[in-house]
Design a protein around this motif. Structure first.
Motif, PDB file in Angstrom:
ATOM      1  N   LEU A  62      49.210  42.047  34.360  1.00  0.00           N
ATOM      2  CA  LEU A  62      48.694  42.798  35.504  1.00  0.00           C
ATOM      3  C   LEU A  62      48.373  44.241  35.116  1.00  0.00           C
ATOM      4  O   LEU A  62      47.381  44.809  35.569  1.00  0.00           O
ATOM      5  CB  LEU A  62      49.717  42.778  36.646  1.00  0.00           C
ATOM      6  N   LYS A  66      44.777  45.866  35.309  1.00  0.00           N
ATOM      7  CA  LYS A  66      44.561  47.109  36.058  1.00  0.00           C
ATOM      8  C   LYS A  66      43.835  48.138  35.196  1.00  0.00           C
ATOM      9  O   LYS A  66      42.889  48.792  35.647  1.00  0.00           O
ATOM     10  CB  LYS A  66      45.911  47.666  36.526  1.00  0.00           C
ATOM     11  N   TYR A 173      38.726  44.545  43.224  1.00  0.00           N
ATOM     12  CA  TYR A 173      39.982  44.937  42.609  1.00  0.00           C
ATOM     13  C   TYR A 173      41.083  45.083  43.663  1.00  0.00           C
ATOM     14  O   TYR A 173      42.206  44.612  43.463  1.00  0.00           O
ATOM     15  CB  TYR A 173      39.801  46.243  41.843  1.00  0.00           C
ATOM     16  N   GLU A 174      40.742  45.754  44.778  1.00  0.00           N
ATOM     17  CA  GLU A 174      41.743  45.938  45.838  1.00  0.00           C
ATOM     18  C   GLU A 174      42.194  44.597  46.410  1.00  0.00           C
ATOM     19  O   GLU A 174      43.381  44.394  46.690  1.00  0.00           O
ATOM     20  CB  GLU A 174      41.153  46.818  46.955  1.00  0.00           C
ATOM     21  N   HIS A 176      42.152  41.569  44.907  1.00  0.00           N
ATOM     22  CA  HIS A 176      42.985  40.866  43.920  1.00  0.00           C
ATOM     23  C   HIS A 176      44.352  41.531  43.769  1.00  0.00           C
ATOM     24  O   HIS A 176      45.366  40.855  43.603  1.00  0.00           O
ATOM     25  CB  HIS A 176      42.269  40.814  42.564  1.00  0.00           C
ATOM     26  N   ARG A 177      44.354  42.874  43.813  1.00  0.00           N
ATOM     27  CA  ARG A 177      45.631  43.579  43.694  1.00  0.00           C
ATOM     28  C   ARG A 177      46.534  43.246  44.888  1.00  0.00           C
ATOM     29  O   ARG A 177      47.733  43.028  44.734  1.00  0.00           O
ATOM     30  CB  ARG A 177      45.378  45.093  43.621  1.00  0.00           C
ATOM     31  N   ARG A 178      45.939  43.228  46.082  1.00  0.00           N
ATOM     32  CA  ARG A 178      46.726  42.901  47.275  1.00  0.00           C
ATOM     33  C   ARG A 178      47.282  41.481  47.197  1.00  0.00           C
ATOM     34  O   ARG A 178      48.472  41.243  47.471  1.00  0.00           O
ATOM     35  CB  ARG A 178      45.842  43.033  48.519  1.00  0.00           C
TER      36      ARG A 178
END
Length: 204
Positions: A62, A66, A173-174, A176-178
């Protein structure tokens, strides 16, 4: 063996071979250090361990994902800044050419009202020749202006595309990150529940 049996066995072997080759090709294409951000996410989803209905992802994966995503965002921002600077420069050049073209047109209008013989850089030339020279200058300036307008439109299109790509990448990105954080939190809660069950079982 009968002919039908041989055909069946051969077909099964070919199908297995193609499946293995396709799987190897997919594994070679997916990587966490190369390829698009989307491919890197797919790599994590495929390589992550399964835990019931969840995916357990290594923390260093991760972190690397990132970093790669932020690098892509930074690269797009740099491209956007460069495109905007180029657009501003070309806009200034177009404005300057427009002023020169307007000035030349004014001079050309004044020339048409003067005598047949005109002094041009100290030499007397007839009116048709002078007109031809001035119209030639106008034509050259028009071509240059058209070239810069074309370049300006291309730079503007690149700028818009870069903005769109940057917005889509940030949104992806936001999201997938969430989702990754939600999966990690669910996995931790599930793991804690299992630990608690084990402790209760040992206590009994």
């Amino acid at each position: 063996m009968t002919r039908k049996t041989i055909l069946t066995v051969t077909s099964a072997m070919l199908f297995s071979t193609f499946s293995i080759l396709a799987q190897e090709s997919t594994e070679k294409e997916l990587s966490l250090t190369e390829g698009t951000i989307d491919n890197q996410f797919e790599y994590i989803f495929e390589k992550a361990n399964n835990y019931q209905d969840y995916k357990v992802v290594k923390r260093n994966w991760l972190l690397l994902l990132k970093k790669n995503t932020l690098d892509s965002v930074a690269r797009l921002e740099n491209e956007l800044t460069t495109s905007e600077k180029l657009t501003g420069t070309q806009r200034a050049q177009i404005d300057s050419l427009n002023k020169e073209l307007a000035s030349t047109n004014v001079q050309l209008t004044e020339v048409t009202e003067q005598k047949d013989s005109i002094s041009f850089f100290g030499a007397l030339i007839n009116k048709p020749t002078y007109k031809a020279i001035m119209w030639g200058i106008v034509a050259v300036l028009t071509l240059i202006l058209a070239f810069f307008v074309y370049k300006f439109k291309n730079a503007n299109a690149v700028t818009q595309e870069a903005r769109k790509s940057l917005a889509e990448l940030e949104e992806e990105y936001e999201e997938h990150r969430r989702k990754a954080l939600e999966r990690e939190q669910k996995a931790r809660r599930q793991l804690q529940d299992e630990i608690n069950k084990q402790k209760l079982t040992k206590t009994k």
